[in-house]
Design an enzyme around this catalytic site. Structure first.
Site, short mmCIF file in Angstrom:
data_model
loop_
_atom_site.label_atom_id
_atom_site.label_comp_id
_atom_site.label_asym_id
_atom_site.label_seq_id
_atom_site.Cartn_x
_atom_site.Cartn_y
_atom_site.Cartn_z
N GLN A 98 0.83 -1.21 0.00
CA GLN A 98 0.00 0.00 0.00
C GLN A 98 0.86 1.26 0.00
OE1 GLN A 98 -2.97 -2.19 3.11
NE2 GLN A 98 -3.24 0.01 2.97
N ARG A 158 -8.70 -1.17 8.19
CA ARG A 158 -9.71 -0.20 7.80
C ARG A 158 -10.02 0.76 8.92
NH1 ARG A 158 -13.82 -1.68 3.21
NH2 ARG A 158 -14.05 0.40 2.38
N GLU A 210 -12.63 4.52 5.58
CA GLU A 210 -12.75 3.70 6.79
C GLU A 210 -14.00 4.00 7.61
OE1 GLU A 210 -8.19 3.99 8.19
OE2 GLU A 210 -9.25 5.77 7.59
#
Ligand code: MCN
Length: 782
Positions: free
Chosen positions: A220, A367, A737
């Site tokens: 990521q 998340r 999120e």
């Protein structure tokens, strides 16, 4: 030249995701799709014990297996100075165990084979002689003076990692003493796992001739990986290229650097061949970063009229064998200090103690980075417990205590400056959509009939962006983000970013931002991420930071391009630059609407006919350092029915009203919320990474760690309010999120509400039918 379709109406429109064409046709290029010539495969030997001394490792049998090319142990890495790698939290983690293992499934040796099968056979043939040691899985036990010290490598002979506190301890104590009512509750947020569909993996390709390492990796944050790899391997950073191909979900799981990556790099350098390592589902669930695992003790004070007076929280954080949390350096407990939530607390105090146990390392994000989910769950549960104590409607209690819209920007008791908010608007809209008053009447009626129905509310506030750089850094790297725009002579645009999406739709939404700013079509903007050789330096995609940081960089970079374009337009239109206005995607001579040029016309001139003295070309790069975080918020309302016979909870309705400021693509935002709600649902009712007393992981596959399918997942009814962020160039806040942060409390509040007349005040997640069935039996309900 005709103006491209959609040119002025792209921001805020549900533009279809550009990337989906390749995904739905099965043409995504994921890590495991990449096959390089002469590629070898790596498999890891993992510990069956949670805590054991390693007496010996014998590798002869493994080496004798046909096709096995090499076996690497921790001692081999020690000789190379690579036995330990730094974690993002400033701790260190064993790459391959030396001396002892500290959690089940810990990496002990690596075997490289011509084929994946040869590598796996080789791994099974490595003989490790273990001497089991006493196991500590309970963090409270780990803190007892006579508990075995797990990390013998540290100077501190204790399992305590760090203590962190924020707020005014004395004032909070005093305010609690003076409060009419104080509720106290122990609330646990269980250990959960992001469980992305695609597990983690890499291909390390070290070229002995050029001395360059290319690492294809499910990351990521490719640039941060490159820097950290340079620090770990001592290879010069410019001799490392990190490529992050399409990623099948990350959810925070692909932020950390895992031992398998370091082993693949070492193996590639040893063999002079590309080496691929892809973990199995079980390896992913048992040894990559988990999230949560907080034991929280909350005390919430209030007046009899329901005005909150003080909040005090004491937390024990179970970080497992190594502290690998990705928290910003200044905040070891992450952003847990957002635990005052949406409410106007005069004082508050929070403290967190992190502890080592014999469990998989981590405490990274899922998340919700940086502990915002734990904080939100805590305060939203506590508000319901307080409402119950006061005999007050939970919606009314929230309304009485919300930070009022006129108080923004608002400085919280724990030190954050909330940029904007209108909590009451989101609450009112959600209550209206669900028909709250009517539902409460129905609940009374059903209770009279002996039926169990509950309504749960969660009015969450988030803190997202992970920037600005004066407040945030990870492992020393300051948190800004970047965008580079290259306009080609025909007006087509290539835009590159330091972030890396894993399904969030950046190829579309970044293109929408740039198309909006430059008056071109979304189709004319190609967005690229994930290659450190081409993209400008950026800190990656997590913490819902891409829109607040890179999205803002895209807007600012496009504006920088537009500034140069205006000069070129003035030249083309033979007008003074001050007389050129940008309207509806064109440069127009003020007051002469017929005299205009489009952006592509200007782009062409930038290469063919620039104004005298001007550098040709049309390119820019922008590093955006946000002045503050963004604070999205919303209200979720959930209605549940409980089956008295089985303890099964059925979510009858779920309404969500989210506010992420200006929306760039409502369809993508809705998709993000659907995904987050589904995860929140799973956390509330199904999921826990559990261990037995010997440290055996009981949730090592999808028959034990449950993933909701379309059959179990409730129908989500969504709406939104729009409160733009005052400091973001487009007014946008992050949203990735929000639903995962805000929803667990709504589900749990609904279940507890259904049982509150029986005296039930709190139930820890996951709320399984068995837990409810037992509670019902304890209360004589059959
Ligand atoms: N967006 C928008 N308007 C806004 C805010 C966001 O249109 N006001 C769009 C963005 O442009 C982007 C998407 O919504 O396309 C999410 O944006 P943002 O909130 O900035 O979050 P990030 O792109 O930084 O994504 C990170 C976030 C996190 S932290 C996790 S974890 C997560 C998530 O997003 N993991 C995901 N969503 C995921 N979605 C998928 N499919 N897969 C994951 O692994």
């Amino acid at each position: 030249m005709a103006l491209p379709e959609q040119a002025h109406a792209v921001l805020g429109h549900p533009v279809r995701r550009k990337e989906d064409m390749r995904f739905i046709q099965g043409r995504g290029r994921y890590l495991d799709d990449i096959v390089l010539p002469r590629m070898a495969y790596l498999a890891l030997v993992r510990s069956p014990y949670a805590h054991a001394r390693i007496r010996s490792i014998r590798v002869d049998a493994a080496k004798a297996i046909p096709g096995v090319l090499a076996v690497i142990t921790g001692e081999d890495l020690e000789e190379l100075g690579l036995a330990w790698m730094p974690t993002l939290a400033g701790d260190k983690q064993m790459v391959l165990a030396v001396g002892k293992v500290l959690f089940q499934y810990q990496e002990v040796a690596a075997v490289v084979g011509e084929t994946r099968e040869a590598a796996v056979d080789g791994a099974q043939a490595v003989e490790v002689d273990y001497e089991p040691l006493p196991v500590v899985v309970d963090p409270f036990r780990a803190l007892e003076p006579d508990a075995p010290v797990l990390r013998e490598d540290r100077e501190q002979k204790t399992n305590h990692i760090w203590h962190w506190e924020v707020g005014d301890r004395e004032a909070t104590e005093e305010a609690l003493r003076r409060s009419d009512v104080v509720i106290r509750e122990r609330i646990r947020f269980q250990r959960v796992h992001p469980a992305p569909l695609e597990p983690c993996g890499c291909i390390a390709d070290f070229d002995r001739i050029t001395g360059r390492l290319t690492l294809y990796v499910t990351s990521q944050a490719p640039h941060a990986y490159r820097t950290l790899l340079a620090l770990v391997t001592k290879l010069p950073e410019h001799m490392i290229r990190v490529i992050s191909p399409d990623i099948g979900g990350g959810f925070g799981n692909k932020v950390a650097i895992y031992p398998g990556y370091v082993c693949a790099v070492v193996a590639s350098m040893m063999l002079g061949r590309p080496v691929k390592w892809v973990e199995t589902r079980t390896e992913n669930l048992t040894s990559t970063s988990f999230a949560r695992d907080y034991h929280m003790m909350v005390e919430l004070g209030a007046t009899r009229e329901g005005k909150v007076t003080a909040l005090r929280v004491k937390t024990i954080a179970d970080h497992g064998a190594f502290d690998a949390s990705a928290n910003p350096t200044r905040f070891p407990a992450g952003l847990f200090s957002i635990c005052t939530g949406s409410y106007d607390f005069p004082v508050a105090f929070a403290e967190v103690d992190a502890v080592y146990t014999n469990k998989a390392p981590g405490g990274i994000s899922y998340r919700c980075s940086f502990r915002v989910t734990e904080a939100s769950y805590l305060i939203e549960r506590a508000m319901d417990i307080l409402a119950d104590e006061l005999g007050m409607d939970p919606a009314e209690l929230r309304r009485r205590n919300f930070i009022p819209p006129e108080k923004f920007p608002y400085r919280s008791a724990l030190g954050w400056t909330y940029d904007s908010g209108n909590y009451v608007a989101a609450l009112d809209r959600a209550l209206e959509l669900i028909g709250y008053e009517e539902l409460r009447r129905e609940q009374e009626e059903r209770r009279r009939r002996g039926e169990l129905m509950g309504i749960g509310i969660s009015s969450y506030t988030e803190i997202v962006g992970a920037g600005p750089s004066h407040t945030f850094d990870i492992a020393g790297l300051k948190m800004f983000d970047s965008c580079e725009i290259r306009v080609h002579p025909t007006g087509k645009i290539l835009a590159r970013f330091g972030t890396r999406h894993q399904g969030q739709g950046h190829e579309t939404t970044y293109a929408q931002i740039i198309a909006h700013e430059l008056g071109v079509s979304v189709e004319d903007v190609l967005v690229e991420e994930g290659d450190t050789d081409t993209a400008p330096y950026g800190l990656g995609t997590y913490a819902s930071r891409s829109t607040p940081t890179a999205g803002a960089a895209a807007a600012m970079c496009a504006r920088r391009i537009r500034e140069k374009a205006r000069k070129i337009a003035a030249h083309l239109l033979e007008a003074a630059e001050e007389d050129i206005v940008w309207e509806e995607g064109r440069f127009i001579v003020r007051g002469v609407p017929g005299k205009s040029v489009t952006f592509p016309q200007v782009a062409f001139a930038a290469y063919t006919n620039p104004p005298p003295g001007m550098e040709p070309g049309l390119e820019a790069v922008y590093y955006y350092d946000p002045p503050n975080l963004t604070f999205p918020f919303g209200t979720y309302v959930c209605v549940v029915d409980i089956d008295k016979g089985t303890g099964q909870v059925k979510v009858r309705r779920f309404v969500g009203v989210d506010d992420c400021g200006t929306v760039i693509n409502p369809m993508i935002v809705e998709g993000q919320i659907h995904g987050g709600l589904t995860e929140g649902f799973a956390i509330a009712f199904m999921q826990e990474i559990a261990y037995d007393e010997n440290g055996n992981c009981l949730s090592s596959n999808f028959t034990e760690y449950l993933i909701p399918t379309a059959v179990e997942t409730p129908r989500w009814e969504l709406d939104r309010t729009v409160t733009p962020s005052p400091h973001h160039p487009l007014g946008a806040k992050g949203v990735g999120e929000s639903a995962n942060v805000g929803s667990p409390a709504a589900f749990v509040n609904a279940v507890v509400d259904a049982l509150s007349h029986l005296g039930v005040r709190h139930i820890d997640m996951p709320i399984t039918p068995w837990k409810i069935w037992r509670i019902l039996r304890e209360h004589g309900i059959t």
